[in-house]
Scaffold this active site. Structure first.
Site, PDB file in Angstrom:
ATOM      1  N   GLU A   1      -0.964   1.503  -5.200  1.00  0.00           N
ATOM      2  CA  GLU A   1      -0.778   0.261  -4.459  1.00  0.00           C
ATOM      3  C   GLU A   1      -0.692  -0.939  -5.400  1.00  0.00           C
ATOM      4  O   GLU A   1      -1.546  -1.115  -6.270  1.00  0.00           O
ATOM      5  CB  GLU A   1      -1.944   0.072  -3.481  1.00  0.00           C
ATOM      6  CG  GLU A   1      -2.137   1.284  -2.579  1.00  0.00           C
ATOM      7  CD  GLU A   1      -3.438   1.237  -1.792  1.00  0.00           C
ATOM      8  OE1 GLU A   1      -3.900   0.127  -1.453  1.00  0.00           O
ATOM      9  OE2 GLU A   1      -4.005   2.311  -1.524  1.00  0.00           O
TER      10      GLU A   1
ATOM     11  N   HIS B   1       0.853  -1.203   0.000  1.00  0.00           N
ATOM     12  CA  HIS B   1       0.000   0.000   0.000  1.00  0.00           C
ATOM     13  C   HIS B   1       0.886   1.250   0.000  1.00  0.00           C
ATOM     14  O   HIS B   1       0.936   2.002   0.984  1.00  0.00           O
ATOM     15  CB  HIS B   1      -0.848  -0.094   1.278  1.00  0.00           C
ATOM     16  CG  HIS B   1      -1.973   0.851   1.417  1.00  0.00           C
ATOM     17  ND1 HIS B   1      -1.851   2.214   1.259  1.00  0.00           N
ATOM     18  CD2 HIS B   1      -3.265   0.636   1.742  1.00  0.00           C
ATOM     19  CE1 HIS B   1      -3.026   2.780   1.496  1.00  0.00           C
ATOM     20  NE2 HIS B   1      -3.900   1.848   1.787  1.00  0.00           N
TER      21      HIS B   1
HETATM   22  C1  BG6 Z   1      -7.016   2.136   0.515  1.00  0.00           C
HETATM   23  C2  BG6 Z   1      -8.461   1.768   0.403  1.00  0.00           C
HETATM   24  O1  BG6 Z   1      -6.239   1.107   0.005  1.00  0.00           O
HETATM   25  O2  BG6 Z   1      -6.684   2.338   1.881  1.00  0.00           O
HETATM   26  C3  BG6 Z   1      -9.294   2.880   1.024  1.00  0.00           C
HETATM   27  O3  BG6 Z   1      -8.813   1.556  -0.953  1.00  0.00           O
HETATM   28  C4  BG6 Z   1      -8.860   3.144   2.447  1.00  0.00           C
HETATM   29  O4  BG6 Z   1     -10.660   2.517   0.977  1.00  0.00           O
HETATM   30  C5  BG6 Z   1      -7.368   3.404   2.478  1.00  0.00           C
HETATM   31  O5  BG6 Z   1      -9.565   4.258   2.952  1.00  0.00           O
HETATM   32  C6  BG6 Z   1      -6.802   3.617   3.868  1.00  0.00           C
HETATM   33  O6  BG6 Z   1      -7.167   2.558   4.689  1.00  0.00           O
HETATM   34  P1  BG6 Z   1      -6.781   2.557   6.209  1.00  0.00           P
HETATM   35  O7  BG6 Z   1      -7.400   1.334   6.812  1.00  0.00           O
HETATM   36  O8  BG6 Z   1      -5.290   2.534   6.284  1.00  0.00           O
HETATM   37  O9  BG6 Z   1      -7.339   3.832   6.800  1.00  0.00           O
END
Ligand code: BG6
Length: 299
Positions: free
Chosen positions: A273, A169
């Protein structure tokens, strides 16, 4: 500090790799190689910093990030596994799986002219079986050199096939998201999570975001180039073993709603990502291994 001292005597490389207590007292690997520097927390096998020699940092880190054993770090490269987003079968299960909030022990450290390679591992345990009742062995390898190379290997140690999603990510640091273009996804189908998961097709050419964006691009083995005009540089994300690409920026309102993210930080980040998610969920036969790699380089 004894844990850190033991890790240093086992894996430290004088002047190049040091294991210390990072923020929140979490164990961190610091790499200072001629080609680049980096930091990796064992909590989540999380790369929080990568800076090639003579460049600005390539990864965005939120100044508001928590460094708490129970929470995910905000920024860098969270490792998402074994599900992406909310768990489809259990709304109470942690968003984006457990890998990013589990400590990944160091397996090995090596150095070469190419750079420094750190390998971390995560295997099924009583804790993981409680939320995901499967046997697995995951290995995350980070190579710190002229590029940041990451590899996520998953071996199915169960006696039957398993299904999982995964993502590296990656939060890219950009000068101003409003002056940043994204190229490489033209003509691809995406699920638009800010429009009721509508399926859309990316129009031809490069594009710039203009509001909250949360898209899962399907069947995209593509290299994505991010042109960061404010910093006069290009970041190139290339990959293997990954069929999905997620593009995310929370923009203004969502940024304000996130407690571990500064209200004014959104212009300075873009998540591209490297993933296998949604329609691209992976099926792995008993004993089989899947390898996904992502390379981030300054173009
Ligand atoms: C992204 C998702 O990968 O991560 C989003 O597609 C999400 O929907 C974002 O809001 C952040 O996620 P988190 O759990 O780290 O707040």
């Amino acid at each position: 500090m004894s844990n850190v001292n033991e890790l240093n005597s086992k894996f430290g490389v004088p002047g190049v790799v040091t294991i210390d207590e990072g923020k929140g007292g979490l164990t961190r690997v610091r790499v200072t190689a001629p080609a680049a520097e980096a930091e990796i927390y064992l909590h989540g096998a999380h790369v929080t910093h990568y800076k090639p020699q003579g460049q600005k940092p390539v990864l965005f880190m939120s100044a508001e990030s928590l460094f708490d054993p129970a929470k995910a770090i905000r920024g860098g490269v969270p490792v998402i596994f074994p599900w992406f987003g909310p768990n489809a079968n259990d709304p109470k299960a942690p968003q984006h799986g457990f890998a990013r909030t589990t400590v990944w022990p160091i397996r090995s450290v090596s150095t070469s002219d190419h750079g420094v390679v750190i390998t971390l591992g995560l295997a099924s345990s009583d804790a993981t079986r409680k939320v995901w009742p499967h046997e697995f062995e995951a290995t995350f390898t980070v190579s710190v050199g002229k590029a940041l190379e990451m590899s996520m290997d998953v071996v199915n140690k169960s006696t039957r096939e398993i299904f999982f999603e995964e993502a590296l990510h990656t939060y890219l640091a950009v000068g101003d998201i409003r002056r940043t273009t994204i190229d490489g996804l033209a003509g691809r189908t995406f699920i638009d999570k800010v429009d009721n998961k509508a399926r859309k097709t990316q129009p031809p050419g490069a594009f710039t975001l203009s509001g909250e964006t949360d898209r899962v691009y399907l069947n995209t083995p593509d290299t994505v180039t991010v042109d960061d005009a404010a910093n006069s540089r290009r970041l190139v994300v290339s990959k293997t073993g990954s069929a999905s690409t997620v593009v995310w920026n929370p923009w203004t309102d969502k940024a304000k709603a996130m407690s571990d993210f500064g209200d004014d930080e959104w212009p300075h980040m873009l998540c591209v990502e490297t993933a296998n998610a949604g329609d691209n969920v992976l099926t792995l036969a008993a004993g089989a291994k899947h390898v996904m790699t992502a390379t981030v380089a300054v173009g």
